[in-house]
Design a protein around this motif. Sequence first.
Motif, PDB file in Angstrom:
ATOM      1  N   HIS A 185      68.193 -71.077 -13.506  1.00  0.00           N
ATOM      2  CA  HIS A 185      70.091 -71.069 -12.868  1.00  0.00           C
ATOM      3  C   HIS A 185      70.515 -72.543 -13.894  1.00  0.00           C
ATOM      4  CE1 HIS A 185      67.465 -68.960  -9.664  1.00  0.00           C
ATOM      5  NE2 HIS A 185      68.161 -67.673 -10.157  1.00  0.00           N
ATOM      6  N   SER A 225      67.187 -64.338 -17.676  1.00  0.00           N
ATOM      7  CA  SER A 225      68.448 -65.117 -17.507  1.00  0.00           C
ATOM      8  C   SER A 225      69.539 -64.762 -18.292  1.00  0.00           C
ATOM      9  CB  SER A 225      68.025 -66.322 -16.590  1.00  0.00           C
ATOM     10  OG  SER A 225      67.813 -67.516 -17.625  1.00  0.00           O
ATOM     11  N   ILE A 256      65.319 -53.795 -10.295  1.00  0.00           N
ATOM     12  CA  ILE A 256      66.436 -54.687 -11.050  1.00  0.00           C
ATOM     13  C   ILE A 256      66.851 -53.617 -12.610  1.00  0.00           C
ATOM     14  CG2 ILE A 256      67.405 -55.930 -12.617  1.00  0.00           C
ATOM     15  CD1 ILE A 256      65.162 -58.372 -11.405  1.00  0.00           C
ATOM     16  N   THR A 351      71.831 -56.563  -5.754  1.00  0.00           N
ATOM     17  CA  THR A 351      70.495 -56.774  -6.333  1.00  0.00           C
ATOM     18  C   THR A 351      69.131 -57.775  -6.317  1.00  0.00           C
ATOM     19  OG1 THR A 351      71.069 -55.301  -8.007  1.00  0.00           O
ATOM     20  CG2 THR A 351      69.166 -56.052  -8.915  1.00  0.00           C
ATOM     21  N   ARG A 353      67.287 -60.864  -6.944  1.00  0.00           N
ATOM     22  CA  ARG A 353      66.578 -61.467  -7.928  1.00  0.00           C
ATOM     23  C   ARG A 353      65.124 -61.599  -8.910  1.00  0.00           C
ATOM     24  NH1 ARG A 353      66.511 -66.552  -7.056  1.00  0.00           N
ATOM     25  NH2 ARG A 353      66.561 -66.824  -5.191  1.00  0.00           N
ATOM     26  N   GLN A 356      62.146 -63.527  -6.811  1.00  0.00           N
ATOM     27  CA  GLN A 356      62.207 -62.537  -5.672  1.00  0.00           C
ATOM     28  C   GLN A 356      60.979 -61.918  -6.173  1.00  0.00           C
ATOM     29  OE1 GLN A 356      66.407 -62.761  -4.310  1.00  0.00           O
ATOM     30  NE2 GLN A 356      66.243 -64.130  -2.786  1.00  0.00           N
ATOM     31  N   ALA A 387      62.846 -68.286  -6.032  1.00  0.00           N
ATOM     32  CA  ALA A 387      62.830 -67.531  -5.368  1.00  0.00           C
ATOM     33  C   ALA A 387      63.081 -68.172  -4.302  1.00  0.00           C
ATOM     34  CB  ALA A 387      61.834 -67.193  -5.218  1.00  0.00           C
ATOM     35  N   ASP A 455      70.220 -66.526   0.964  1.00  0.00           N
ATOM     36  CA  ASP A 455      69.216 -66.721   0.502  1.00  0.00           C
ATOM     37  C   ASP A 455      69.563 -68.195  -0.448  1.00  0.00           C
ATOM     38  OD1 ASP A 455      68.655 -67.218  -2.541  1.00  0.00           O
ATOM     39  OD2 ASP A 455      69.066 -65.169  -2.852  1.00  0.00           O
ATOM     40  N   ARG A 458      72.490 -68.176  -3.444  1.00  0.00           N
ATOM     41  CA  ARG A 458      73.406 -67.188  -3.576  1.00  0.00           C
ATOM     42  C   ARG A 458      74.094 -67.479  -2.659  1.00  0.00           C
ATOM     43  NH1 ARG A 458      72.553 -61.935  -5.681  1.00  0.00           N
ATOM     44  NH2 ARG A 458      70.627 -61.273  -6.073  1.00  0.00           N
TER      45      ARG A 458
END
Length: 477
Positions: A185, A225, A256, A351, A353, A356, A387, A455, A458
């Motif tokens: 990330h 990612s 996913i 959706t 991750r 997670q 996660a 989350d 998010r």
Amino acid sequence: MNLPPGGHVHPTQDDAFLASFSEGVGGPVGSRAGRHPWWTPVRVVLALATICLALGLVQKSSCYQASWQNGVERYTHMCYSDLPYQYTGRGLAELSWPYSDDEEVRARYPVMEYPAVIAYWAWGTAHVTHWLSGSPDLSPRYATPADRLAGLEGITDEARRYVAVNAVGLAGLALVAVWLLAGVHRHRPWDAALVAASPALLLTAWINWDLLALVFVAGALWAWSRDRPVLTGVMIGLGTATKLYPLFLLGALLVIGIRERRLKDVAAAALFALVAWGFANLPGYVSGPDEWAHFWTFNSDRGADLGSLWLVIDQAYDVGFDPATINLWSWGLFAVWCLGVLVIGLRAPETPRFAQLGLLILIGFLLLNKVYSPQYVLWLLPLAALARPRWRDHLVWQGGEVFYFAMVWFYLGGFLDPSGGGDVGFYWVAILVRALAELYLVGLVVRDVLRPEHDPVRARPPGPPQSMTTRSNVVAV
């Protein structure tokens, strides 16, 4: 996205636990804080990992000084490691190829019970150890019974050197894993600190070779990612050739893929995972098919073992599980668990991750598996860090893991035996505490999946609190 200074989410602004903890050192970073010219978040996280790994070596120092020859100290000091015993007990001190089908080698040593990549690494580091030891003559070793080899002159120092060689190599790979996790990330590099400064990493990094698989899992998370499904598959394949569990990440990708209509990407990842796994296993299979298959037969024939809920049931109720029964029930229940993860993933508002879903699947496997060695916590670390990047939750979860870590050594040392004899109930308690700690993490992640506003990844990164804006002279890293 409204990001804090430095272009990334700062943990003292993002995590309430760290924000309160930071009050003793000036409080959360302010809105006018500048960036250090050299100490970027990734470099700080790598420095934290280096310190953590070094402290892990210090924690093993008493066993190192005694060359792991003191049978009691390795349990009282909780500094046990498989590495020196594998060096002398699997023919590595004689540079025997792990998958050799030579009759004399197999008469002297059992086959290594690990997958291919670990076997290659163990054999390769044995060669490095021999080179650093001056390439000693091996003929006296061949003439010595295998069970007396550990007492041969020079072998003790060699075994210690073997641990040191592995420690350096594995530490380097651990730093690569942390670097990869920091880039998953792009605006949250600090999440990798949950791995870099982990108590579990400090205590378990040098028990076995599990750090090898961790770097491939980190690579798979990083590659996905970056929308690179082929590289993701290669990382999963190499990870599966190191330890079985990275295979289950394909289940997370399937969810996913269904949600985002990316089944072609999932198929590409699965195909290249199979190709990478096949190439990695080829040298071992070609040189000794029966020896290569030992990992699979060893685990299939294994009964209820350390740390498993099956062991608690078996010992508490004198069930006497046979391996075939446990195999049937553990895989059957794991299939039901995976079906539950699939349903949760498909019903989620957004959706889920990758990390997670991977964490939910892997915890189910570990809870239902026939064995839970203390270093298996390393399997969860990268997935848990991404996660659920919250320090309080990690400390709660790892508190249960550390408690189990201590109790398993006391159990093996015989220090938990009741004075009147009988079963070791306190060890059962430790297993249940660890399982509950993992279920706590499951509960949080399931909530984050079903209610994405909880989350942390998010959620919109918060700005600096108004009351903290006066603290603007703090340098942000």
